[in-house]
Scaffold this motif. Structure first.
Motif, PDB file in Angstrom:
ATOM      1  N   PRO A   4      31.482  46.410  55.002  1.00 19.94           N
ATOM      2  CA  PRO A   4      30.421  46.796  54.066  1.00 19.94           C
ATOM      3  C   PRO A   4      31.016  47.216  52.721  1.00 19.94           C
ATOM      4  CG  PRO A   4      30.748  48.491  55.736  1.00 19.94           C
ATOM      5  CD  PRO A   4      31.638  47.351  56.095  1.00 19.94           C
ATOM      6  N   GLY A   5      30.943  46.337  51.754  1.00 17.42           N
ATOM      7  CA  GLY A   5      31.519  46.598  50.439  1.00 17.42           C
ATOM      8  C   GLY A   5      30.702  47.586  49.632  1.00 17.42           C
ATOM      9  N   ARG A   6      31.372  48.364  48.818  1.00 20.44           N
ATOM     10  CA  ARG A   6      30.721  49.343  47.960  1.00 20.44           C
ATOM     11  C   ARG A   6      30.907  49.038  46.477  1.00 20.44           C
ATOM     12  NH1 ARG A   6      26.952  50.715  50.765  1.00 20.44           N
ATOM     13  NH2 ARG A   6      27.326  52.095  52.480  1.00 20.44           N
ATOM     14  N   ALA A   7      32.039  48.453  46.108  1.00 22.38           N
ATOM     15  CA  ALA A   7      32.282  48.189  44.692  1.00 22.38           C
ATOM     16  C   ALA A   7      33.363  47.130  44.538  1.00 22.38           C
ATOM     17  CB  ALA A   7      32.712  49.473  43.974  1.00 22.38           C
ATOM     18  N   VAL A   8      33.257  46.387  43.446  1.00 21.33           N
ATOM     19  CA  VAL A   8      34.303  45.458  43.037  1.00 21.33           C
ATOM     20  C   VAL A   8      34.569  45.733  41.568  1.00 21.33           C
ATOM     21  CG1 VAL A   8      34.962  43.048  42.685  1.00 21.33           C
ATOM     22  CG2 VAL A   8      33.557  43.673  44.648  1.00 21.33           C
ATOM     23  N   VAL A   9      35.813  46.005  41.234  1.00 21.50           N
ATOM     24  CA  VAL A   9      36.167  46.255  39.844  1.00 21.50           C
ATOM     25  C   VAL A   9      37.332  45.354  39.445  1.00 21.50           C
ATOM     26  CG1 VAL A   9      35.317  48.629  39.817  1.00 21.50           C
ATOM     27  CG2 VAL A   9      37.685  48.188  40.423  1.00 21.50           C
ATOM     28  N   ALA A  10      37.343  45.007  38.172  1.00 22.08           N
ATOM     29  CA  ALA A  10      38.409  44.169  37.631  1.00 22.08           C
ATOM     30  C   ALA A  10      39.333  45.016  36.779  1.00 22.08           C
ATOM     31  CB  ALA A  10      37.818  43.044  36.788  1.00 22.08           C
ATOM     32  N   GLY A  11      40.607  44.693  36.817  1.00 23.42           N
ATOM     33  CA  GLY A  11      41.587  45.404  36.008  1.00 23.42           C
ATOM     34  C   GLY A  11      42.942  44.754  36.156  1.00 23.42           C
ATOM     35  N   PHE A  12      43.947  45.401  35.613  1.00 20.67           N
ATOM     36  CA  PHE A  12      45.315  44.894  35.670  1.00 20.67           C
ATOM     37  C   PHE A  12      46.147  45.835  36.519  1.00 20.67           C
ATOM     38  CE2 PHE A  12      43.544  43.396  31.656  1.00 20.67           C
ATOM     39  CZ  PHE A  12      43.689  42.037  31.844  1.00 20.67           C
ATOM     40  N   VAL A  13      46.201  45.565  37.812  1.00 15.74           N
ATOM     41  CA  VAL A  13      46.939  46.424  38.733  1.00 15.74           C
ATOM     42  C   VAL A  13      48.412  46.425  38.372  1.00 15.74           C
ATOM     43  CG1 VAL A  13      47.597  46.738  41.154  1.00 15.74           C
ATOM     44  CG2 VAL A  13      45.251  46.136  40.573  1.00 15.74           C
ATOM     45  N   ASP A  14      48.932  45.276  37.978  1.00 18.76           N
ATOM     46  CA  ASP A  14      50.358  45.156  37.658  1.00 18.76           C
ATOM     47  C   ASP A  14      50.625  44.895  36.178  1.00 18.76           C
ATOM     48  OD1 ASP A  14      49.299  42.647  37.602  1.00 18.76           O
ATOM     49  OD2 ASP A  14      50.520  41.868  39.238  1.00 18.76           O
ATOM     50  N   ASP A  15      49.604  45.010  35.329  1.00 18.43           N
ATOM     51  CA  ASP A  15      49.729  44.885  33.872  1.00 18.43           C
ATOM     52  C   ASP A  15      50.358  43.563  33.422  1.00 18.43           C
ATOM     53  OD1 ASP A  15      48.570  46.405  31.957  1.00 18.43           O
ATOM     54  OD2 ASP A  15      50.330  47.612  31.507  1.00 18.43           O
ATOM     55  N   ASP A  16      50.039  42.462  34.133  1.00 19.72           N
ATOM     56  CA  ASP A  16      50.626  41.164  33.783  1.00 19.72           C
ATOM     57  C   ASP A  16      49.686  40.279  32.967  1.00 19.72           C
ATOM     58  OD1 ASP A  16      48.748  40.449  35.662  1.00 19.72           O
ATOM     59  OD2 ASP A  16      50.147  39.427  36.994  1.00 19.72           O
ATOM     60  N   LEU A  17      48.577  40.811  32.481  1.00 21.08           N
ATOM     61  CA  LEU A  17      47.565  40.104  31.696  1.00 21.08           C
ATOM     62  C   LEU A  17      46.792  39.067  32.513  1.00 21.08           C
ATOM     63  CD1 LEU A  17      49.174  39.594  28.176  1.00 21.08           C
ATOM     64  CD2 LEU A  17      47.871  41.521  29.067  1.00 21.08           C
ATOM     65  N   ILE A  18      46.882  39.149  33.828  1.00 20.94           N
ATOM     66  CA  ILE A  18      46.063  38.332  34.721  1.00 20.94           C
ATOM     67  C   ILE A  18      45.181  39.293  35.511  1.00 20.94           C
ATOM     68  CG2 ILE A  18      46.043  36.662  36.607  1.00 20.94           C
ATOM     69  CD1 ILE A  18      48.883  35.836  35.726  1.00 20.94           C
ATOM     70  N   PRO A  19      43.852  39.197  35.367  1.00 19.46           N
ATOM     71  CA  PRO A  19      42.974  40.171  36.021  1.00 19.46           C
ATOM     72  C   PRO A  19      43.110  40.161  37.550  1.00 19.46           C
ATOM     73  CG  PRO A  19      41.762  38.887  34.415  1.00 19.46           C
ATOM     74  CD  PRO A  19      43.104  38.237  34.563  1.00 19.46           C
ATOM     75  N   ASP A  20      43.084  41.356  38.117  1.00 21.78           N
ATOM     76  CA  ASP A  20      43.083  41.564  39.555  1.00 21.78           C
ATOM     77  C   ASP A  20      41.740  42.194  39.932  1.00 21.78           C
ATOM     78  OD1 ASP A  20      45.967  40.903  39.835  1.00 21.78           O
ATOM     79  OD2 ASP A  20      46.227  42.764  38.711  1.00 21.78           O
ATOM     80  N   THR A  36      46.313  35.288  40.070  1.00 19.67           N
ATOM     81  CA  THR A  36      47.437  34.404  39.777  1.00 19.67           C
ATOM     82  C   THR A  36      46.934  33.331  38.832  1.00 19.67           C
ATOM     83  OG1 THR A  36      46.965  33.002  41.683  1.00 19.67           O
ATOM     84  CG2 THR A  36      48.545  34.796  42.015  1.00 19.67           C
ATOM     85  N   CYS A  37      47.815  32.792  38.062  1.00 22.31           N
ATOM     86  CA  CYS A  37      47.425  31.812  37.065  1.00 22.31           C
ATOM     87  C   CYS A  37      48.547  30.805  36.915  1.00 22.31           C
ATOM     88  CB  CYS A  37      47.165  32.512  35.735  1.00 22.31           C
ATOM     89  SG  CYS A  37      46.519  31.436  34.466  1.00 22.31           S
ATOM     90  N   ALA A  38      48.188  29.529  36.864  1.00 24.57           N
ATOM     91  CA  ALA A  38      49.203  28.480  36.747  1.00 24.57           C
ATOM     92  C   ALA A  38      49.875  28.534  35.374  1.00 24.57           C
ATOM     93  CB  ALA A  38      48.571  27.119  36.991  1.00 24.57           C
ATOM     94  N   ASP A  39      49.197  28.106  34.370  1.00 22.98           N
ATOM     95  CA  ASP A  39      49.747  28.069  33.016  1.00 22.98           C
ATOM     96  C   ASP A  39      48.693  28.528  32.032  1.00 22.98           C
ATOM     97  OD1 ASP A  39      52.321  27.008  33.602  1.00 22.98           O
ATOM     98  OD2 ASP A  39      51.409  25.044  33.900  1.00 22.98           O
ATOM     99  N   GLY A  40      49.141  28.810  30.832  1.00 23.26           N
ATOM    100  CA  GLY A  40      48.210  29.169  29.778  1.00 23.26           C
ATOM    101  C   GLY A  40      48.399  30.599  29.334  1.00 23.26           C
TER     102      GLY A  40
END
Length: 125
Positions: A4-20, A36-40
């Motif tokens: 039973p989910g309560r919340a989903v939040v986006a952020g940078f857990v590891d500060d790599d500019l790819i949202p977690d 994770t992100c391939a290229d760009g």
């Protein structure tokens, strides 16, 4: 397994500019989904202003890239019960360079800033 989910939040857990994503569940452990992100390239903009709304909640940021694509992000911090996302504007640029960055502050004032890539903060002028 379902939980039973309560919340989903986006952020940078590891500060790599790819949202977690962080998912909180009732009676079950929380989960972190690492982005994770391939290229760009990415563009991450933090807004700051004086007064009672220092993170400019309610502002919007438009980024136009060299191929003419325009992306819009609204600054918010919602995420679910007892949770909040980081109030940042995050853009995936791919291989395109930004050519225009326009900020509409919560009071409607429009500001254009120099286009660039990466992670930076814009102070309200």
């Amino acid at each position: 397994d379902p939980a039973p989910g309560r919340a989903v939040v986006a952020g940078f857990v590891d500060d790599d500019l790819i949202p977690d994503l962080v998912i909180t569940n009732m009676g079950f452990p929380s989960a972190i989904l690492r982005g994770t992100c391939a290229d760009g390239d990415a563009l991450v903009i933090d807004l700051r202003q004086p007064g009672g709304n220092p993170y400019a909640i309610g502002a919007s940021v438009r980024v136009t890239t060299a191929d003419g694509t325009t992306q819009l992000r609204e600054i918010h911090a919602d995420g679910g019960w007892a949770a909040a996302s980081q109030p940042r504007a995050v853009f995936g640029l791919g291989v395109e360079d930004p050519t225009r960055i326009e900020i509409t502050w919560p009071d409607g004032t429009v500001q254009t800033v120099s286009p660039r890539k990466g992670h930076f903060t814009v102070e309200r002028r």
